[in-house]
Design a protein around this motif. Sequence first.
Motif, PDB file in Angstrom:
ATOM      1  N   LEU A 191      45.941  -6.873 -28.489  1.00 30.16           N
ATOM      2  CA  LEU A 191      45.944  -7.697 -29.381  1.00 30.16           C
ATOM      3  C   LEU A 191      46.421  -6.820 -30.685  1.00 30.16           C
ATOM      4  N   LEU A 192      47.562  -7.226 -31.287  1.00 29.50           N
ATOM      5  CA  LEU A 192      48.254  -6.486 -32.449  1.00 29.50           C
ATOM      6  C   LEU A 192      47.961  -7.089 -33.627  1.00 29.50           C
ATOM      7  N   TYR A 193      47.500  -6.183 -34.625  1.00 27.03           N
ATOM      8  CA  TYR A 193      47.221  -6.425 -35.780  1.00 27.03           C
ATOM      9  C   TYR A 193      47.869  -5.997 -37.130  1.00 27.03           C
ATOM     10  N   HIS A 194      47.808  -6.483 -38.314  1.00 22.68           N
ATOM     11  CA  HIS A 194      48.340  -6.002 -39.373  1.00 22.68           C
ATOM     12  C   HIS A 194      47.252  -5.623 -40.286  1.00 22.68           C
ATOM     13  N   ARG A 195      46.298  -4.898 -39.862  1.00 19.81           N
ATOM     14  CA  ARG A 195      45.077  -4.360 -40.390  1.00 19.81           C
ATOM     15  C   ARG A 195      44.392  -3.400 -39.696  1.00 19.81           C
ATOM     16  N   PRO A 196      43.584  -2.543 -40.386  1.00 21.09           N
ATOM     17  CA  PRO A 196      42.958  -1.660 -39.501  1.00 21.09           C
ATOM     18  C   PRO A 196      41.829  -2.208 -38.682  1.00 21.09           C
ATOM     19  N   LEU A 197      41.408  -1.678 -37.591  1.00 25.79           N
ATOM     20  CA  LEU A 197      40.380  -2.215 -36.603  1.00 25.79           C
ATOM     21  C   LEU A 197      39.043  -1.453 -37.052  1.00 25.79           C
ATOM     22  N   ASP A 198      38.197  -1.904 -37.713  1.00 30.00           N
ATOM     23  CA  ASP A 198      37.010  -1.286 -38.237  1.00 30.00           C
ATOM     24  C   ASP A 198      36.033  -1.436 -37.382  1.00 30.00           C
ATOM     25  N   ASP A 199      34.705  -0.913 -37.522  1.00 33.88           N
ATOM     26  CA  ASP A 199      33.542  -1.041 -36.679  1.00 33.88           C
ATOM     27  C   ASP A 199      33.023  -2.480 -36.343  1.00 33.88           C
ATOM     28  N   GLU A 200      33.086  -3.359 -37.485  1.00 38.30           N
ATOM     29  CA  GLU A 200      32.638  -4.589 -37.073  1.00 38.30           C
ATOM     30  C   GLU A 200      33.616  -5.397 -35.998  1.00 38.30           C
TER      31      GLU A 200
END
Length: 367
Positions: free
Chosen positions: A122-131
């Motif tokens: 899965l590729l995102y335009h945002r940080p991958l946080d703990d949630e």
Amino acid sequence: MTYKSIDPLTYDAQLERKKDQLSKVFREVGIEQFDVFKSEPLHYRMRAEFRLWHEADDLFYIMFNPQTREKVRKDSFLPGSQLINQLMKAVREYVIDKPVLRSKLFQVDFLTTTTQQAIVSLLYHRPLDDEWQQYARDFHDYLQAFATPVHLIGRARKQKVVLGSEAVIEEVTVNGHSYQTIQTENSFTQPNAGINQAMIEWVSHQAGHNEHDLLELYCGNGNFTLPLARQFKQVLATEISKSSVNAAREGAQLNQIDNVTIVRMSAEDFSQAIQGKLDSRRAKEAQLEQFDCQTVLVDPPRAGLDSLAIDLVSQYPRIIYISCNPDTLRRDIQLLSGQFKVTAAAMFDQFPYTEHVESGVILERIT
């Protein structure tokens, strides 16, 4: 490639057109006969990448029409393996109503194997946080119902989260022996598993059994290296990609192959190092002087062989050349034609319903 062009009833006709086109290319370099290897007409691709399109409450995969750049919705993917199609549906249905997983998700990549293993990226335009990671763990557990195993990877700028593993194991059978190869996420692998096996079998048959060593340039993850190791005293292989080198070395250990040496170097640098024109620590560690290579195997990118590689391969009595670009293959054959003749050729339909074709030739030194 559109859905309209993917019709098994038209497959043989499109294959014949490709054969005719390749015949013209080959004829220019004196090749009149070549073996033809057909693909499965559907579900032949083991990896695929899709952009994600967000439209109000809807979420769906798209590809772009290569001619018009128009986006085309893809609820399924006929060239993709059955497992890719199952995972496409599962991913969309799971993510669509979960904002934490859906937000800024712009691409999904699938890598599957004939051994029914898979990686979903899965590729995102945002940080991958703990949630996100908490939701992703639940998603990873959910995906295990579709294959054993399914690994889940999240990627964002300067960030990579791995749930499970970054690699899967593929298997090919050549001359009655099964070989397992390591396929790493976001690294090159042959997309058409059936045609890949056909390519390895053809190369293996043409190579025969030898009392000398094999030099292989652009070895990737050991796709050809490992099966051919039985047919040579030793194999000296080179590859520039760190992940592919690691996969090839792990594959050798997995298959208990101990006569393969893999050097992490570009083909260009290795060409200079082996000819004594470049001082290289990695080349020295490989102890190049211990090898008696009389066959060289190359599977270069679309640009074909550069001048340094041409100079290098021309020093060996036999060249096995696998190509994804008939035009650069023709060019390189012409460059070698004063010293070599083509003794065998083949066409591999790696990408049905497209103009792309994979081919292979055996060149032997003229005596």
